[in-house]
Scaffold this motif. Structure first.
Motif, PDB file in Angstrom:
ATOM      1  N   SER A   1       0.802  -1.227   0.000  1.00 19.18           N
ATOM      2  CA  SER A   1       0.000   0.000   0.000  1.00 19.18           C
ATOM      3  C   SER A   1       0.837   1.280   0.000  1.00 19.18           C
ATOM      4  CB  SER A   1      -0.954   0.015   1.190  1.00 19.18           C
ATOM      5  OG  SER A   1      -0.233  -0.060   2.404  1.00 19.18           O
ATOM      6  N   PHE A   2       2.094   1.204   0.444  1.00 15.48           N
ATOM      7  CA  PHE A   2       2.917   2.410   0.479  1.00 15.48           C
ATOM      8  C   PHE A   2       3.575   2.723  -0.860  1.00 15.48           C
ATOM      9  CE2 PHE A   2       5.565  -1.076   2.091  1.00 15.48           C
ATOM     10  CZ  PHE A   2       6.616  -1.035   1.207  1.00 15.48           C
ATOM     11  N   CYS A   3       3.496   1.811  -1.822  1.00 14.22           N
ATOM     12  CA  CYS A   3       4.072   2.040  -3.149  1.00 14.22           C
ATOM     13  C   CYS A   3       3.089   2.840  -3.994  1.00 14.22           C
ATOM     14  CB  CYS A   3       4.379   0.724  -3.859  1.00 14.22           C
ATOM     15  SG  CYS A   3       5.789  -0.144  -3.199  1.00 14.22           S
ATOM     16  N   ALA A   4       3.581   3.879  -4.582  1.00 10.73           N
ATOM     17  CA  ALA A   4       2.740   4.706  -5.439  1.00 10.73           C
ATOM     18  C   ALA A   4       2.694   4.128  -6.844  1.00 10.73           C
ATOM     19  CB  ALA A   4       3.280   6.131  -5.483  1.00 10.73           C
ATOM     20  N   ALA A   5       1.544   4.203  -7.448  1.00 11.31           N
ATOM     21  CA  ALA A   5       1.424   3.813  -8.855  1.00 11.31           C
ATOM     22  C   ALA A   5       2.093   4.902  -9.696  1.00 11.31           C
ATOM     23  CB  ALA A   5      -0.044   3.687  -9.222  1.00 11.31           C
ATOM     24  N   PRO A   6       2.512   4.588 -10.921  1.00 13.77           N
ATOM     25  CA  PRO A   6       3.132   5.612 -11.767  1.00 13.77           C
ATOM     26  C   PRO A   6       2.240   6.853 -11.868  1.00 13.77           C
ATOM     27  CG  PRO A   6       3.348   3.457 -12.771  1.00 13.77           C
ATOM     28  CD  PRO A   6       2.450   3.281 -11.569  1.00 13.77           C
ATOM     29  N   GLY A   7       2.830   8.013 -11.631  1.00 15.90           N
ATOM     30  CA  GLY A   7       2.099   9.275 -11.697  1.00 15.90           C
ATOM     31  C   GLY A   7       1.472   9.690 -10.372  1.00 15.90           C
ATOM     32  N   ASP A   8       1.442   8.790  -9.390  1.00 15.59           N
ATOM     33  CA  ASP A   8       0.887   9.083  -8.074  1.00 15.59           C
ATOM     34  C   ASP A   8       1.973   9.762  -7.239  1.00 15.59           C
ATOM     35  OD1 ASP A   8      -0.300   9.134  -5.588  1.00 15.59           O
ATOM     36  OD2 ASP A   8      -0.771   6.994  -5.533  1.00 15.59           O
TER      37      ASP A   8
ATOM     38  N   MET B   1       9.151  -3.291   5.732  1.00  9.85           N
ATOM     39  CA  MET B   1       8.582  -1.987   5.391  1.00  9.85           C
ATOM     40  C   MET B   1       7.054  -2.040   5.433  1.00  9.85           C
ATOM     41  SD  MET B   1      11.000  -1.274   2.088  1.00  9.85           S
ATOM     42  CE  MET B   1      10.859   0.512   2.124  1.00  9.85           C
ATOM     43  N   GLY B   2       6.467  -1.000   6.019  1.00  7.97           N
ATOM     44  CA  GLY B   2       5.019  -0.923   6.091  1.00  7.97           C
ATOM     45  C   GLY B   2       4.554   0.499   6.309  1.00  7.97           C
ATOM     46  N   ARG B   3       3.261   0.637   6.582  1.00  8.54           N
ATOM     47  CA  ARG B   3       2.690   1.971   6.762  1.00  8.54           C
ATOM     48  C   ARG B   3       2.789   2.462   8.191  1.00  8.54           C
ATOM     49  NH1 ARG B   3      -2.716   2.808   4.076  1.00  8.54           N
ATOM     50  NH2 ARG B   3      -2.060   4.964   4.241  1.00  8.54           N
ATOM     51  N   ARG B   4       3.203   1.588   9.111  1.00  8.49           N
ATOM     52  CA  ARG B   4       3.455   1.998  10.499  1.00  8.49           C
ATOM     53  C   ARG B   4       4.291   0.911  11.171  1.00  8.49           C
ATOM     54  NH1 ARG B   4      -2.148   1.829  10.237  1.00  8.49           N
ATOM     55  NH2 ARG B   4      -2.995  -0.179  10.750  1.00  8.49           N
ATOM     56  N   PHE B   5       4.947   1.277  12.280  1.00 13.49           N
ATOM     57  CA  PHE B   5       5.718   0.299  13.026  1.00 13.49           C
ATOM     58  C   PHE B   5       4.775  -0.685  13.687  1.00 13.49           C
ATOM     59  CE2 PHE B   5       9.195   3.593  13.256  1.00 13.49           C
ATOM     60  CZ  PHE B   5      10.040   2.894  12.417  1.00 13.49           C
ATOM     61  N   GLY B   6       5.258  -1.890  13.891  1.00 18.04           N
ATOM     62  CA  GLY B   6       4.415  -2.954  14.402  1.00 18.04           C
ATOM     63  C   GLY B   6       3.846  -3.740  13.243  1.00 18.04           C
ATOM     64  N   PHE B   7       3.701  -3.088  12.113  1.00 21.81           N
ATOM     65  CA  PHE B   7       3.282  -3.677  10.862  1.00 21.81           C
ATOM     66  C   PHE B   7       1.970  -4.444  10.975  1.00 21.81           C
ATOM     67  CE2 PHE B   7       6.944  -2.011   9.077  1.00 21.81           C
ATOM     68  CZ  PHE B   7       7.988  -2.236   9.954  1.00 21.81           C
TER      69      PHE B   7
END
Length: 140
Positions: A59-66, A132-138
């Motif tokens: 979810s933290f990866c942006a699509a091209p152009g995002d 890697m994630g959107r917050r620690f604790g994942f």
């Protein structure tokens, strides 16, 4: 939200920025290009496996152009190859090229990273695990 991305790297043999004091006009470890390319390759494979297992990008990866700018929480676990008292700050400093390779593979800028380092027990050959994630604790 998606599960965390886990990248497992072999121990980088030249984790020693202190060498720069003895080496005029050389990179911190002398292996930045190799470390960056290796980390990109391993991250490309981890990302491919992630997509196969979870049906899409983290979810933290942006699509091209995002132009997403949310923080990416990065936990780095160093598991040294020996118990001979490695310098913690050297290990963290020398990780720069590795994280650049991870960024190359993910298409993100490391200014989004919130990094937490951890130091585990020694393992044969050494290992660096990046989660890697959107917050620690994942817990997503």
């Amino acid at each position: 939200m998606s599960p965390p991305l886990v990248i497992v790297l072999k121990w980088m043999g030249a984790l020693s920025p202190n060498r720069a004091r003895r080496m005029a006009k050389m990179a911190r470890t002398g292996n930045e290009k190799t470390d960056r390319e290796y980390a990109k390759s391993v991250t490309d494979q981890a990302l491919s496996d992630y997509i196969a297992d979870h049906g899409g990008l983290p979810s933290f990866c942006a699509a091209p152009g995002d132009e997403r700018q949310e923080k990416i929480y990065v936990h780095v676990l160093f598991e040294y190859p020996t118990n001979s008292g490695w310098d913690v700050l050297n290990a963290v400093s020398a990780l720069k090229a590795t994280l650049d390779g991870v960024c190359d593979a993910l298409g993100v800028n490391d200014n989004r990273f919130v990094v937490m380092e951890d130091f585990g027990e020694a393992v044969k050959g050494g290992r660096i695990t990046i989660t890697m994630g959107r917050r620690f604790g994942f817990v997503e």
